[in-house]
Design an enzyme around this catalytic site. Sequence first.
Site, PDB file in Angstrom:
ATOM      1  NE  ARG A 159     -20.880  -4.868   8.394  1.00 19.57           N
ATOM      2  CZ  ARG A 159     -21.688  -4.252   9.707  1.00 19.57           C
ATOM      3  NH1 ARG A 159     -22.724  -5.494   9.985  1.00 19.57           N
ATOM      4  NH2 ARG A 159     -21.405  -3.647  10.367  1.00 19.57           N
ATOM      5  CD1 TRP A 212     -32.966  -4.740  19.722  1.00 15.98           C
ATOM      6  CD2 TRP A 212     -33.365  -6.794  17.605  1.00 15.98           C
ATOM      7  NE1 TRP A 212     -34.236  -5.079  19.183  1.00 15.98           N
ATOM      8  CE2 TRP A 212     -34.231  -6.401  18.118  1.00 15.98           C
ATOM      9  CE3 TRP A 212     -32.715  -7.974  16.788  1.00 15.98           C
ATOM     10  CZ2 TRP A 212     -35.849  -7.057  17.805  1.00 15.98           C
ATOM     11  CZ3 TRP A 212     -33.808  -8.511  15.735  1.00 15.98           C
ATOM     12  CH2 TRP A 212     -35.136  -8.161  16.483  1.00 15.98           C
ATOM     13  CG  ASN A 216     -21.958  -1.340   6.309  1.00 10.89           C
ATOM     14  OD1 ASN A 216     -22.627  -0.702   6.129  1.00 10.89           O
ATOM     15  ND2 ASN A 216     -20.816  -2.813   6.927  1.00 10.89           N
ATOM     16  CD1 TRP A 217     -18.963  -2.527  -0.353  1.00  9.18           C
ATOM     17  CD2 TRP A 217     -20.290  -4.136  -0.891  1.00  9.18           C
ATOM     18  NE1 TRP A 217     -19.854  -2.190  -1.394  1.00  9.18           N
ATOM     19  CE2 TRP A 217     -21.119  -3.217  -1.215  1.00  9.18           C
ATOM     20  CE3 TRP A 217     -20.751  -5.731  -1.175  1.00  9.18           C
ATOM     21  CZ2 TRP A 217     -21.956  -2.630  -2.514  1.00  9.18           C
ATOM     22  CZ3 TRP A 217     -21.841  -4.855  -2.312  1.00  9.18           C
ATOM     23  CH2 TRP A 217     -22.201  -4.205  -3.149  1.00  9.18           C
ATOM     24  CB  SER A 236     -20.695   2.085   4.496  1.00 13.10           C
ATOM     25  OG  SER A 236     -19.974   1.032   5.601  1.00 13.10           O
ATOM     26  CG  ASP A 276     -23.533   0.813  15.174  1.00 10.38           C
ATOM     27  OD1 ASP A 276     -23.472  -0.350  14.420  1.00 10.38           O
ATOM     28  OD2 ASP A 276     -23.279   1.249  15.720  1.00 10.38           O
TER      29      ASP A 276
HETATM   30  C1  FPP Z   1     -25.403  -1.493  10.619  1.00 11.09           C
HETATM   31  O1  FPP Z   1     -25.623  -2.279  12.330  1.00 11.09           O
HETATM   32  C2  FPP Z   1     -26.674  -2.328   9.917  1.00 11.09           C
HETATM   33  C3  FPP Z   1     -26.405  -1.983   9.051  1.00 11.09           C
HETATM   34  C4  FPP Z   1     -24.585  -2.184   8.136  1.00 11.09           C
HETATM   35  C5  FPP Z   1     -27.275  -2.306   7.513  1.00 11.09           C
HETATM   36  C6  FPP Z   1     -28.465  -1.247   7.788  1.00 11.09           C
HETATM   37  C7  FPP Z   1     -29.171  -2.084   6.960  1.00 11.09           C
HETATM   38  C8  FPP Z   1     -30.818  -1.921   7.651  1.00 11.09           C
HETATM   39  C9  FPP Z   1     -31.731  -0.813   8.066  1.00 11.09           C
HETATM   40  C10 FPP Z   1     -31.826  -2.888   6.649  1.00 11.09           C
HETATM   41  C11 FPP Z   1     -31.798  -2.310   5.479  1.00 11.09           C
HETATM   42  C12 FPP Z   1     -32.107  -0.784   4.760  1.00 11.09           C
HETATM   43  C13 FPP Z   1     -33.332  -0.239   4.296  1.00 11.09           C
HETATM   44  C14 FPP Z   1     -33.109   1.436   3.819  1.00 11.09           C
HETATM   45  C15 FPP Z   1     -34.372  -1.220   4.190  1.00 11.09           C
HETATM   46  P1  FPP Z   1     -24.581  -3.490  12.990  1.00 11.09           P
HETATM   47  O2  FPP Z   1     -24.546  -4.600  11.904  1.00 11.09           O
HETATM   48  O3  FPP Z   1     -22.993  -2.614  12.202  1.00 11.09           O
HETATM   49  O4  FPP Z   1     -24.877  -3.633  14.281  1.00 11.09           O
HETATM   50  P2  FPP Z   1     -23.931  -4.141  15.531  1.00 11.09           P
HETATM   51  O5  FPP Z   1     -22.410  -3.107  15.147  1.00 11.09           O
HETATM   52  O6  FPP Z   1     -24.312  -4.292  16.448  1.00 11.09           O
HETATM   53  O7  FPP Z   1     -22.684  -5.592  14.531  1.00 11.09           O
END
Ligand code: FPP
Length: 236
Positions: A74, A28, A71-72, A68, A23
Amino acid sequence: MFFPKKKQAEPRPVPDHIAIIMDGNGRWAKKRSLPRTAGHAAGAETFRRIATYCKDIGVKYLTVYAFSTENWKRPKEEVDAIMRLLDKYLREAIGQMERDRVKMKFFGDVSVLSEELRALIARTDEISTHFEGCQVNVCVNYGGRDEIMRAARGWAEDGFAGGEEGFSSKLYSSGIPDPDLIIRPGGEKRLSNFLLWQAAYAELYFTDMLWPDFTTADLDAAIDEFDRRTRRFGGI
Ligand code: FPP
């Protein structure tokens, strides 16, 4: 002259199974005035480094939450970017898995993914059957409740055979020990539908650090903290 025998450092116990909620990618990127997708790209690189390190220090299973069932919701360009990163990672991994002794498994309903991604997943499944090594479980279109519902249906079809073990055998994680340590960077202190059944006795480790900034030293700190905790599994 007498030299006292140098005491060997005790090997540090390492959890067999570490699970990570990756997360903080979006924040970032925002801190750097970059698009959120740049945060996911940086997060994918962190995943690559941490997975290699886990294998090197003897972790047997690493499970990561990549996408997840929620996450769709988004924006499409963000979903597409995560899928492209997955595609890129799998293409690169396929050539190296056997040499690096890293097996891969996917948790989640991958039937809805693109044909290309499904073909890459099938290929990694196939390669993984040929050797023993550290197993990386990537959760894609995964939700803990969805997994439990599917398992319940499968277990019902079997006439509820085998008690708790019979039920567990219907989960995506069938045959894999439960996570010992679940790490969540990004500042939130919740599981967000991750490994709800398997987390029963996991030690939870939360840090404010954002996932793309997470280093092997941070993983060491989490493992040190894990080693200091006493796990009682309901006993005394
Ligand atoms: C959560 O951070 C992260 C995700 C929903 C996506 C994770 C995906 C990757 C690290 C890349 C693909 C994976 C692989 C295995 C190659 P967030 O977007 O919710 O962050 P935030 O809370 O700061 O908005």
